[in-house]
Design a protein around this motif. Sequence first.
Motif, mmCIF file in Angstrom:
data_model
loop_
_atom_site.group_PDB
_atom_site.id
_atom_site.type_symbol
_atom_site.label_atom_id
_atom_site.label_comp_id
_atom_site.label_asym_id
_atom_site.label_seq_id
_atom_site.Cartn_x
_atom_site.Cartn_y
_atom_site.Cartn_z
ATOM 1 N N SER A 105 0.837 -1.200 0.000
ATOM 2 C CA SER A 105 0.000 0.000 0.000
ATOM 3 C C SER A 105 0.872 1.251 0.000
ATOM 4 N N PHE A 106 0.560 2.178 -0.911
ATOM 5 C CA PHE A 106 1.329 3.426 -0.989
ATOM 6 C C PHE A 106 1.261 4.233 0.304
ATOM 7 N N PRO A 107 0.071 4.383 0.934
ATOM 8 C CA PRO A 107 0.028 5.152 2.195
ATOM 9 C C PRO A 107 0.907 4.573 3.290
ATOM 10 N N LEU A 108 1.187 3.257 3.224
ATOM 11 C CA LEU A 108 1.997 2.632 4.271
ATOM 12 C C LEU A 108 3.431 3.146 4.257
ATOM 13 N N MET A 109 3.863 3.699 3.124
ATOM 14 C CA MET A 109 5.217 4.257 3.059
ATOM 15 C C MET A 109 5.393 5.405 4.047
ATOM 16 N N ALA A 110 4.270 6.029 4.453
ATOM 17 C CA ALA A 110 4.354 7.137 5.403
ATOM 18 C C ALA A 110 4.785 6.667 6.779
ATOM 19 N N LEU A 111 4.554 5.401 7.090
ATOM 20 C CA LEU A 111 4.825 4.892 8.434
ATOM 21 C C LEU A 111 6.291 5.039 8.835
ATOM 22 N N PRO A 112 7.248 4.412 8.123
ATOM 23 C CA PRO A 112 8.658 4.583 8.528
ATOM 24 C C PRO A 112 9.137 6.018 8.357
ATOM 25 N N ALA A 113 8.556 6.741 7.396
ATOM 26 C CA ALA A 113 8.989 8.116 7.157
ATOM 27 C C ALA A 113 8.618 9.024 8.327
ATOM 28 N N PHE A 114 7.399 8.885 8.864
ATOM 29 C CA PHE A 114 6.994 9.704 10.008
ATOM 30 C C PHE A 114 7.781 9.324 11.265
ATOM 31 N N ILE A 115 8.076 8.033 11.415
ATOM 32 C CA ILE A 115 8.886 7.611 12.563
ATOM 33 C C ILE A 115 10.270 8.237 12.488
ATOM 34 N N LEU A 116 10.862 8.214 11.298
ATOM 35 C CA LEU A 116 12.195 8.805 11.106
ATOM 36 C C LEU A 116 12.144 10.322 11.322
ATOM 37 N N ALA A 117 11.093 10.972 10.809
ATOM 38 C CA ALA A 117 10.972 12.427 10.975
ATOM 39 C C ALA A 117 10.890 12.800 12.446
ATOM 40 N N GLY A 118 10.103 12.035 13.222
ATOM 41 C CA GLY A 118 9.988 12.309 14.656
ATOM 42 C C GLY A 118 11.306 12.134 15.383
ATOM 43 N N ALA A 119 12.046 11.070 15.048
ATOM 44 C CA ALA A 119 13.340 10.823 15.688
ATOM 45 C C ALA A 119 14.351 11.914 15.335
ATOM 46 N N LEU A 120 14.347 12.341 14.074
ATOM 47 C CA LEU A 120 15.284 13.379 13.642
ATOM 48 C C LEU A 120 14.968 14.731 14.281
ATOM 49 N N MET A 121 13.679 15.024 14.432
ATOM 50 C CA MET A 121 13.296 16.322 15.005
ATOM 51 C C MET A 121 13.715 16.450 16.464
ATOM 52 N N GLU A 122 13.693 15.328 17.162
ATOM 53 C CA GLU A 122 14.180 15.350 18.545
ATOM 54 C C GLU A 122 15.690 15.588 18.559
ATOM 55 N N ALA A 123 16.406 14.909 17.654
ATOM 56 C CA ALA A 123 17.866 15.060 17.596
ATOM 57 C C ALA A 123 18.269 16.446 17.104
ATOM 58 N N ALA A 124 17.425 17.068 16.255
ATOM 59 C CA ALA A 124 17.759 18.373 15.676
ATOM 60 C C ALA A 124 17.414 19.537 16.593
#
Length: 447
Positions: free
Chosen positions: A56-75
């Motif tokens: 499913s194309f929408p499922l690609m958002a799952l790892p991307a949002f997890i990565l974005a959240g982790a990066l925003m904390e580190a940034a």
Amino acid sequence: MAESSIALVLFGTFLALLLLGAPITVSLGVSALASFIYLEENPIKMVQIAFTSVGSFPLMALPAFILAGALMEAAGISKRLVNLAESFAGPFTGGMAAATVLACMFFGAISGSGPATTAAVGMLMIPAMANRGYDRGYAAAVTASAGGLGIVIPPSIPMVIFGISAIGLTVPPEAIEKFGTFQTVSISKLFIAGFLPAMVISGCLLTLNYFRCKKAGYMGTSDGWSVGQIKAAFKTGFWSILAPLVILGGIYSGFFTPTESAIVAIFYTLVVGWFIHKELKWKDLVHSLETTTWLSGRVLLILFTATVFGRILVENQIPAIVAESMLSLTQNTYLIWTMIIAFLLFVGMFMETLAAIMILTPVLLPVTYSLGIDPIHFGVVLICCLSIGFATPPLGENLFVASGISDTALEDITSKTLPFAGAMVVAVFVIAFIPEITLYLPRLFGY
């Protein structure tokens, strides 16, 4: 009779394995396999269903949002959002705790995860509240309760999973006439629908917090609000505030889809972290990728097995039987909502959120279709109910996170969290009984 026997095999095996202490993924997979064997179907079908579930194309958002959240904390983005919320505390009674709720809303609009929101905000706000004289157990309880907003404030990982779970469900003729023919629930519409319900839950938490802090004597600063401090927080947090505005503004303006917005969030964070805040290091990037890999793998394993579990339910007409059973008891919408909410609150106490969504959506969505309830409205109420499970024992992931950060006994935090859980339950009933709270913004934006 065939449907009842397969339901007995499916749910009987699932519950038995849970009672034995098996992981949720193993319980789902083995119970699905047992059902295939009972139905004398080729078990390879299970592998095929599981494999196609990740196409499913929408499922690609799952790892991307997890990565974005982790990066925003580190940034340093999450730290600046918390500082901005704290600057508004001032002389307000219980202001620091209220700032914690606001900070959870800000960070929830980035992370899409309850435990991640609790961890990011709690690491900064729990020590700050303790330094202001707050009981550490109360500080942890506020943070754990408000952390559940992480999955209600868009963008939300559970909203993506709900949209995927609704794919291919049978829509009754009367529902097609009312809602139109569709195969998926719009994730963009879910995102915008989550705003006002999140405000209602936040309002209930803030109101209860005010009275509890007033009784406990947790007052604000004697100096009043510092305009200079607020301006400084806005200045340093400008790019952090802009993050959710860029992400959500792009979705609602039509510049990109929710899935594409997750990729935009990653690149935005990398630019801000490296070139503006200059706090993002290579080791932080590697750590964020490791976190994303671990969490995505955990979620996808649940998704594999829950998809097969749900397919067996649908193919054997079990959701239709459940719908008929509930409607045979009463067709009063408010009573049906009460039964559904009570059931979801109970499930949320014992089951991981994403697995609960994957399993329960095929079962409960047909019931709401039959009553003429908008699927977007149901999806938001479902997620609001399960968000309370983050702060209620025995599973209560936010409780464990807050306990670790505050170094406070789990029992102490739990006793102080239950009143907040009660306030959130009241908010959920308001959201369920007044559909316009959920549907007003989607209609305003023409969805």
